[in-house]
Design a protein around this motif. Structure first.
Motif, PDB file in Angstrom:
ATOM      1  N   GLY A 265       0.815  -1.211   0.000  1.00 38.21           N
ATOM      2  CA  GLY A 265       0.000   0.000   0.000  1.00 38.21           C
ATOM      3  C   GLY A 265       0.843   1.253   0.000  1.00 38.21           C
ATOM      4  O   GLY A 265       0.541   2.227  -0.711  1.00 38.21           O
ATOM      5  N   SER A 266       1.926   1.234   0.791  1.00 39.98           N
ATOM      6  CA  SER A 266       2.816   2.415   0.846  1.00 39.98           C
ATOM      7  C   SER A 266       3.473   2.659  -0.500  1.00 39.98           C
ATOM      8  O   SER A 266       3.616   3.818  -0.944  1.00 39.98           O
ATOM      9  CB  SER A 266       3.873   2.209   1.928  1.00 39.98           C
ATOM     10  OG  SER A 266       3.275   2.035   3.191  1.00 39.98           O
ATOM     11  N   LEU A 267       3.901   1.573  -1.175  1.00 45.49           N
ATOM     12  CA  LEU A 267       4.532   1.720  -2.495  1.00 45.49           C
ATOM     13  C   LEU A 267       3.564   2.310  -3.515  1.00 45.49           C
ATOM     14  O   LEU A 267       3.918   3.171  -4.322  1.00 45.49           O
ATOM     15  CB  LEU A 267       5.047   0.367  -2.969  1.00 45.49           C
ATOM     16  CG  LEU A 267       6.266  -0.199  -2.218  1.00 45.49           C
ATOM     17  CD1 LEU A 267       6.585  -1.598  -2.711  1.00 45.49           C
ATOM     18  CD2 LEU A 267       7.473   0.717  -2.394  1.00 45.49           C
ATOM     19  N   ILE A 268       2.312   1.847  -3.472  1.00 47.78           N
ATOM     20  CA  ILE A 268       1.320   2.344  -4.430  1.00 47.78           C
ATOM     21  C   ILE A 268       1.068   3.829  -4.219  1.00 47.78           C
ATOM     22  O   ILE A 268       1.022   4.623  -5.165  1.00 47.78           O
ATOM     23  CB  ILE A 268       0.011   1.543  -4.296  1.00 47.78           C
ATOM     24  CG1 ILE A 268       0.241   0.107  -4.759  1.00 47.78           C
ATOM     25  CG2 ILE A 268      -1.109   2.183  -5.094  1.00 47.78           C
ATOM     26  CD1 ILE A 268      -0.940  -0.801  -4.552  1.00 47.78           C
ATOM     27  N   VAL A 269       0.912   4.237  -2.934  1.00 45.37           N
ATOM     28  CA  VAL A 269       0.695   5.660  -2.629  1.00 45.37           C
ATOM     29  C   VAL A 269       1.876   6.498  -3.097  1.00 45.37           C
ATOM     30  O   VAL A 269       1.718   7.578  -3.687  1.00 45.37           O
ATOM     31  CB  VAL A 269       0.442   5.839  -1.122  1.00 45.37           C
ATOM     32  CG1 VAL A 269       0.396   7.323  -0.759  1.00 45.37           C
ATOM     33  CG2 VAL A 269      -0.861   5.176  -0.716  1.00 45.37           C
ATOM     34  N   GLY A 270       3.109   5.998  -2.833  1.00 45.45           N
ATOM     35  CA  GLY A 270       4.297   6.732  -3.252  1.00 45.45           C
ATOM     36  C   GLY A 270       4.371   6.908  -4.756  1.00 45.45           C
ATOM     37  O   GLY A 270       4.708   7.977  -5.266  1.00 45.45           O
ATOM     38  N   LEU A 271       4.041   5.834  -5.490  1.00 46.62           N
ATOM     39  CA  LEU A 271       4.063   5.919  -6.956  1.00 46.62           C
ATOM     40  C   LEU A 271       3.023   6.899  -7.481  1.00 46.62           C
ATOM     41  O   LEU A 271       3.267   7.648  -8.438  1.00 46.62           O
ATOM     42  CB  LEU A 271       3.827   4.527  -7.546  1.00 46.62           C
ATOM     43  CG  LEU A 271       4.976   3.523  -7.366  1.00 46.62           C
ATOM     44  CD1 LEU A 271       4.556   2.138  -7.857  1.00 46.62           C
ATOM     45  CD2 LEU A 271       6.225   3.985  -8.136  1.00 46.62           C
ATOM     46  N   LEU A 272       1.837   6.909  -6.863  1.00 47.34           N
ATOM     47  CA  LEU A 272       0.789   7.841  -7.304  1.00 47.34           C
ATOM     48  C   LEU A 272       1.207   9.290  -7.081  1.00 47.34           C
ATOM     49  O   LEU A 272       0.971  10.172  -7.925  1.00 47.34           O
ATOM     50  CB  LEU A 272      -0.504   7.531  -6.543  1.00 47.34           C
ATOM     51  CG  LEU A 272      -1.203   6.219  -6.929  1.00 47.34           C
ATOM     52  CD1 LEU A 272      -2.409   5.973  -6.021  1.00 47.34           C
ATOM     53  CD2 LEU A 272      -1.656   6.254  -8.392  1.00 47.34           C
ATOM     54  N   VAL A 273       1.842   9.568  -5.901  1.00 46.84           N
ATOM     55  CA  VAL A 273       2.312  10.932  -5.622  1.00 46.84           C
ATOM     56  C   VAL A 273       3.369  11.359  -6.628  1.00 46.84           C
ATOM     57  O   VAL A 273       3.359  12.477  -7.160  1.00 46.84           O
ATOM     58  CB  VAL A 273       2.848  11.005  -4.182  1.00 46.84           C
ATOM     59  CG1 VAL A 273       3.534  12.337  -3.922  1.00 46.84           C
ATOM     60  CG2 VAL A 273       1.713  10.804  -3.181  1.00 46.84           C
ATOM     61  N   LEU A 274       4.317  10.434  -6.907  1.00 49.40           N
ATOM     62  CA  LEU A 274       5.383  10.744  -7.860  1.00 49.40           C
ATOM     63  C   LEU A 274       4.815  11.009  -9.247  1.00 49.40           C
ATOM     64  O   LEU A 274       5.228  11.952  -9.942  1.00 49.40           O
ATOM     65  CB  LEU A 274       6.388   9.586  -7.900  1.00 49.40           C
ATOM     66  CG  LEU A 274       7.581   9.770  -8.851  1.00 49.40           C
ATOM     67  CD1 LEU A 274       8.388  11.004  -8.461  1.00 49.40           C
ATOM     68  CD2 LEU A 274       8.467   8.535  -8.819  1.00 49.40           C
ATOM     69  N   LEU A 275       3.838  10.201  -9.650  1.00 47.63           N
ATOM     70  CA  LEU A 275       3.224  10.384 -10.965  1.00 47.63           C
ATOM     71  C   LEU A 275       2.503  11.723 -11.043  1.00 47.63           C
ATOM     72  O   LEU A 275       2.582  12.435 -12.057  1.00 47.63           O
ATOM     73  CB  LEU A 275       2.236   9.241 -11.235  1.00 47.63           C
ATOM     74  CG  LEU A 275       1.518   9.255 -12.589  1.00 47.63           C
ATOM     75  CD1 LEU A 275       2.531   9.160 -13.724  1.00 47.63           C
ATOM     76  CD2 LEU A 275       0.537   8.095 -12.678  1.00 47.63           C
ATOM     77  N   ALA A 276       1.808  12.103  -9.940  1.00 52.51           N
ATOM     78  CA  ALA A 276       1.099  13.394  -9.931  1.00 52.51           C
ATOM     79  C   ALA A 276       2.084  14.553 -10.055  1.00 52.51           C
ATOM     80  O   ALA A 276       1.829  15.538 -10.771  1.00 52.51           O
ATOM     81  CB  ALA A 276       0.294  13.507  -8.648  1.00 52.51           C
ATOM     82  N   LEU A 277       3.233  14.460  -9.383  1.00 49.84           N
ATOM     83  CA  LEU A 277       4.242  15.520  -9.463  1.00 49.84           C
ATOM     84  C   LEU A 277       4.806  15.652 -10.871  1.00 49.84           C
ATOM     85  O   LEU A 277       5.026  16.761 -11.380  1.00 49.84           O
ATOM     86  CB  LEU A 277       5.368  15.247  -8.463  1.00 49.84           C
ATOM     87  CG  LEU A 277       5.012  15.435  -6.970  1.00 49.84           C
ATOM     88  CD1 LEU A 277       6.174  14.990  -6.093  1.00 49.84           C
ATOM     89  CD2 LEU A 277       4.655  16.889  -6.686  1.00 49.84           C
ATOM     90  N   ILE A 279       3.335  14.792 -13.732  1.00 50.70           N
ATOM     91  CA  ILE A 279       2.304  15.384 -14.616  1.00 50.70           C
ATOM     92  C   ILE A 279       2.191  16.873 -14.376  1.00 50.70           C
ATOM     93  O   ILE A 279       2.118  17.696 -15.297  1.00 50.70           O
ATOM     94  CB  ILE A 279       0.957  14.697 -14.382  1.00 50.70           C
ATOM     95  CG1 ILE A 279       1.047  13.231 -14.832  1.00 50.70           C
ATOM     96  CG2 ILE A 279      -0.164  15.403 -15.121  1.00 50.70           C
ATOM     97  CD1 ILE A 279      -0.169  12.415 -14.489  1.00 50.70           C
ATOM     98  N   TYR A 280       2.226  17.281 -13.108  1.00 46.70           N
ATOM     99  CA  TYR A 280       2.108  18.690 -12.757  1.00 46.70           C
ATOM    100  C   TYR A 280       3.289  19.475 -13.294  1.00 46.70           C
ATOM    101  O   TYR A 280       3.166  20.608 -13.757  1.00 46.70           O
ATOM    102  CB  TYR A 280       2.006  18.797 -11.233  1.00 46.70           C
ATOM    103  CG  TYR A 280       1.576  20.167 -10.748  1.00 46.70           C
ATOM    104  CD1 TYR A 280       0.253  20.568 -10.892  1.00 46.70           C
ATOM    105  CD2 TYR A 280       2.493  21.033 -10.168  1.00 46.70           C
ATOM    106  CE1 TYR A 280      -0.160  21.804 -10.454  1.00 46.70           C
ATOM    107  CE2 TYR A 280       2.095  22.280  -9.742  1.00 46.70           C
ATOM    108  CZ  TYR A 280       0.766  22.672  -9.874  1.00 46.70           C
ATOM    109  OH  TYR A 280       0.365  23.892  -9.435  1.00 46.70           O
ATOM    110  N   ARG A 286       4.903  23.498 -19.834  1.00 49.99           N
ATOM    111  CA  ARG A 286       4.181  23.879 -21.058  1.00 49.99           C
ATOM    112  C   ARG A 286       3.592  25.289 -20.944  1.00 49.99           C
ATOM    113  O   ARG A 286       3.654  26.107 -21.851  1.00 49.99           O
ATOM    114  CB  ARG A 286       3.083  22.871 -21.352  1.00 49.99           C
ATOM    115  CG  ARG A 286       2.400  23.136 -22.695  1.00 49.99           C
ATOM    116  CD  ARG A 286       1.427  22.011 -23.057  1.00 49.99           C
ATOM    117  NE  ARG A 286       0.365  21.895 -22.062  1.00 49.99           N
ATOM    118  CZ  ARG A 286       0.250  20.869 -21.239  1.00 49.99           C
ATOM    119  NH1 ARG A 286       1.148  19.900 -21.287  1.00 49.99           N
ATOM    120  NH2 ARG A 286      -0.736  20.806 -20.355  1.00 49.99           N
ATOM    121  N   ASP A 287       3.041  25.610 -19.771  1.00 48.99           N
ATOM    122  CA  ASP A 287       2.493  26.955 -19.520  1.00 48.99           C
ATOM    123  C   ASP A 287       3.591  28.004 -19.533  1.00 48.99           C
ATOM    124  O   ASP A 287       3.397  29.144 -19.996  1.00 48.99           O
ATOM    125  CB  ASP A 287       1.759  26.980 -18.191  1.00 48.99           C
ATOM    126  CG  ASP A 287       0.531  26.072 -18.225  1.00 48.99           C
ATOM    127  OD1 ASP A 287       0.063  25.734 -19.325  1.00 48.99           O
ATOM    128  OD2 ASP A 287       0.049  25.682 -17.110  1.00 48.99           O
TER     129      ASP A 287
END
Length: 332
Positions: A265-277, A279-280, A286-287
């Motif tokens: 669960g911790s690995l999945i949360v970490g990967l999601l945070v990294l992916l969001a960063l 993309i952001y 681009r802006d």
């Protein structure tokens, strides 16, 4: 008068023995009889006569146990003489309606005890001759189901343990044997003691010492009779007490099941945070590329400079806001 009667009885036996051809009469007894403790036992004897004997009739029957001093003179087990039956308590003819023409002279013991084990002699006098024969009684008693307890009662993983097994009510002397859950025998590591009780039966006890770190989950104590046949058994399950700071096997099993779930669960949360960063960051870059470049031409210098400051401040705030950077103005 009683002494005279007994004397005449033995005199009659002596005369019969000398003057009668014993080949016409024969007492045949079963060599060995087995009796169960507390139950009825039968000593089987039958009178057989030759074809020459017509209408045989029994005059005297005498049952005695060998090795008992003065039993015949004082109190035989069974005596039939002159139409009268004298019985010692606990003994009788096997045939309830026995009579002088009944050739079955078997002896019935109504309540078998250990002390009744031994050799017996049956003597018969008929109108055609006399004979005697011997037989034996072997007494057996089944052992009760064993009971097992431990010392100490509370077992920990770092404690030496002694298992104690007891079984009683058996005869002859039996044996207690130990086995673990894999059916490996541990009897050689045990100490057994057999004691005779007041009833003549045996009480068996056995101790099995177990060292810490070498304790199986289950131990079985089996009781075997004198013939080597198993009669009863009992199983003891070793249950370790929970030591403070040490988890039991069950607790460790639960923790081992929960830990992987937490890690994944911790690995999945970490990967999601990294992916969001990531993309952001891409969107911010681009802006940034689409913003108007700051210049300092003479025409509208102050207005354009002000616009540049606002644009770059907005860009930096949107990208670095998560790590709390300060926003700087464009250089003049």
């Amino acid at each position: 008068m009683a002494s005279m009667g007994i004397l005449l009885f033995f005199t009659a036996i002596y005369i019969r023995t000398r003057n009668t051809n014993a080949a016409y009469v024969n007492v045949e007894c079963q060599t060995e009889n087995v009796g169960q403790y507390g139950q009825q036992s039968l000593l089987q004897c039958v009178v057989k006569t030759s074809q020459d004997v017509v209408d045989p009739e029994i005059r005297v029957v005498l049952w005695k146990k060998e090795g008992v001093e003065k039993q015949v003179k004082n109190n035989p087990l069974l005596l039939f003489n002159r139409g009268e039956i004298k019985l010692k308590p606990g003994y009788s003819f096997a045939e309830p309606s026995w009579n002088v023409r009944n050739m079955n002279v078997s002896l019935l013991i109504t309540n078998t005890a250990v002390e009744q084990e031994g050799d017996y002699t049956c003597t018969v006098i008929t109108n055609s001759g006399d004979s005697s024969s011997s037989t034996s009684l072997k007494v057996t008693a089944k052992y009760n189901k064993p009971t097992i307890h431990s010392n100490p009662e509370t077992i920990t993983v770092n404690t030496d343990v002694t298992l104690m097994c007891d079984s009683d009510g058996g005869y002859p002397k039996g044996q207690l044997r130990w086995f673990d859950e894999n059916k490996t025998e541990w009897t050689k590591s045990s100490q057994m003691e057999a004691k005779l009780t007041e009833s003549g039966l045996f009480h068996l006890s056995s101790k099995l010492s177990l060292l810490k770190g070498s304790i199986f989950t289950k131990y079985t104590c089996k009781v075997f009779n004198a013939s080597g046949d198993k009669e009863e058994e009992a199983t003891f399950e070793v249950q370790h007490a929970v030591t403070p700071g040490i988890q039991t096997g069950e607790g460790l099993g639960s923790a081992s099941k929960i830990a992987p779930v937490v890690v994944i669960g911790s690995l999945i949360v970490g990967l999601l945070v990294l992916l969001a960063l990531l993309i952001y960051r891409k969107r911010s870059q681009r802006d940034h590329q689409g913003l108007t470049t700051c210049d300092h031409d003479d025409g509208g210098h102050q207005e354009r400079d002000k616009t540049c400051q606002v644009s770059q401040a907005t860009e930096k705030n949107s990208y670095w806001n998560l790590i709390d950077f300060n926003v700087y103005s464009c250089p003049t």
